[in-house]
Design an enzyme around this catalytic site. Structure first.
Site, PDB file in Angstrom:
ATOM      1  N   ASP A 193       0.839  -1.194   0.000  1.00 59.28           N
ATOM      2  CA  ASP A 193       0.000   0.000   0.000  1.00 59.28           C
ATOM      3  C   ASP A 193       0.872   1.240   0.000  1.00 59.28           C
ATOM      4  OD1 ASP A 193      -2.344  -1.355  -0.017  1.00 59.28           O
ATOM      5  OD2 ASP A 193      -2.891  -0.962   2.063  1.00 59.28           O
ATOM      6  N   LYS A 215      -0.915   1.223  -8.116  1.00 59.28           N
ATOM      7  CA  LYS A 215      -0.666   1.361  -9.549  1.00 59.28           C
ATOM      8  C   LYS A 215      -1.109   0.135 -10.353  1.00 59.28           C
ATOM      9  CE  LYS A 215       3.159   4.612  -8.929  1.00 59.28           C
ATOM     10  NZ  LYS A 215       4.597   4.876  -9.143  1.00 59.28           N
TER      11      LYS A 215
END
Length: 399
Positions: A193, A215
């Site tokens: 994270d 992403k």
């Protein structure tokens, strides 16, 4: 006796009589390990510390050491503050062919206690010829090497084809748990994270695949599904996958959703709790979430949904009516709505508020205000996520 001629052996003492002569601080340190081994521990001493007196599972006799006290013993520790008594204990032990540790003069005993530790099924001990400081220092260095993965010891929780869900703590890399850091050091793949401590990622070997969860390509509604798929895909490829989260994985971090997804796919999961920012960040800013005589409860609330929203599960009137501490996470964006709801429910406008941005990191900022003024102050000071908002009397404590 020196480390060069000491023969190392592990003693199985379960059910066997062990005599410790002396009830002071030295004995106090030795007794827990003896008790954990299952030994029948007898302590003989003129005086004992309160901690020794309070230990369950030992036989404590408060008197002078006497001849015959070592009868039927398998192992003896002489740990009094009187060298003459310790020498007498060693002498009687030798006559009875019983191995004896002399705590005040290791070279004069027939056995030596190593500086030791246990590490996931391993028992590691270090002898340094009776030089206790040296053996303790080496012991600590070896222990740290295991924890950091410098010494490669595959341990429980490291499962090729499995996932470890690890809480990384509030941001400071030193606040991850020992077990979490160890599992991270053994990872083949790390799915992280953005709130996970980034310094921990820098310590990883270059061959570790690091995947930034923020992403991963997905639509907004598919974010968690996509992360789940990555965890399952890499585990099925035989990798040991660490899912590294900020704080604790089960505190507003959707960790249990990942556990369920892996379980349904037949992927074994190890859960490692983390230090939650809801408690740690206020503490590092000088504020306890509870305090004797002031508050008997605290509530941690997610601010990702506004009061009155159809998906909100929070009873804001109940929060307003309580006297304790309210800790808001993910609440900066909607702080005006939360402050209004709490005041409408009865929380006084002058209730102290503490706001901590980037808690536990070098960029930590704090803002102190009141419930009425907090929204405007947060905007004017440019506070942005991640930030923790603490509401209640404890927030008024000076830093």
């Amino acid at each position: 006796m020196t480390s060069e001629n000491a023969y190392l052996a592990g003693l199985r003492l379960t059910g066997k009589k062990v005599v410790v002569v002396g009830g002071g601080t030295v004995a106090q340190r030795r007794l827990p390990l003896l008790m954990a081994s299952g030994a029948d521990v007898h302590v003989i001493s003129r005086h004992a510390t309160p901690a020794v007196e309070g230990m369950d599972g030992i036989t404590l006799t408060l008197r002078e050491f006497r001849e015959g006290d070592l009868d039927d013993a398998w192992y003896v520790i002489a740990a009094t503050d009187d060298p003459g008594v310790n020498a007498a204990v060693v002498a009687e032990a030798e006559r009875g062919r019983i191995f004896c540790v002399r705590a005040d003069s290791a070279r004069d005993g027939t056995a030596v206690t190593p500086a030791s530790f246990e590490y996931e099924g391993l028992a590691v001990g270090v002898l340094a010829g009776g030089e206790h400081r040296r053996s303790a220092a080496i012991r600590s260095a070896i222990h740290e090497a295991f924890q950091q993965g410098v010494i490669g010891a595959e341990a429980p929780g490291v499962v090729r084809g499995g996932v470890a869900l690890v809480g990384g703590g509030p941001g400071d890399p030193e606040l991850i748990t020992v077990r979490g850091r160890r599992l991270l050091a053994h990872a083949d793949v790390v799915v992280a994270d953005r709130l996970a401590p980034q310094e921990l990622l820098a310590e990883l070997s270059p061959d570790v695949e690091v995947i930034d969860a923020a992403k991963i390509p997905y639509g907004r509604a598919m974010a968690q599904d996509a992360i789940n798929e990555v965890l399952i895909d890499r585990a099925r490829a035989g990798k040991f996958v660490v899912r590294l989260k900020g704080g604790d994985p089960f505190v507003f971090a959707r960790g249990y959703e990942e556990v369920v997804a892996c379980a349904e796919a037949g992927i074994p999961v190890t859960v490692v709790p983390g230090v939650t920012s809801a408690i740690a960040v206020p503490a590092l800013a000088g504020v306890p979430v509870t305090h004797r005589g002031m508050t008997h409860e605290f509530v941690v609330v997610s601010g990702h949904v506004a009061p009155g929203h159809p998906e909100s599960l929070v009873n804001w009137d109940a929060l307003a009516a309580m006297n304790g501490t309210v800790v808001l996470l993910m609440a900066v964006e909607r702080i005006e709505l939360f402050a209004k709801a709490l005041q409408k429910g009865g929380r006084p406008a002058d209730t102290p508020v503490l706001v901590v941005q980037h808690g536990s990191t070098a960029g930590q900022r704090t803002l102190r205000s009141t419930l009425a003024d907090a929204p405007e102050r947060i905007r004017s000071e440019g506070i942005r996520p991640p930030a923790i908002i603490v509401i209640g009397p404890v927030a008024g404590f000076a830093a």
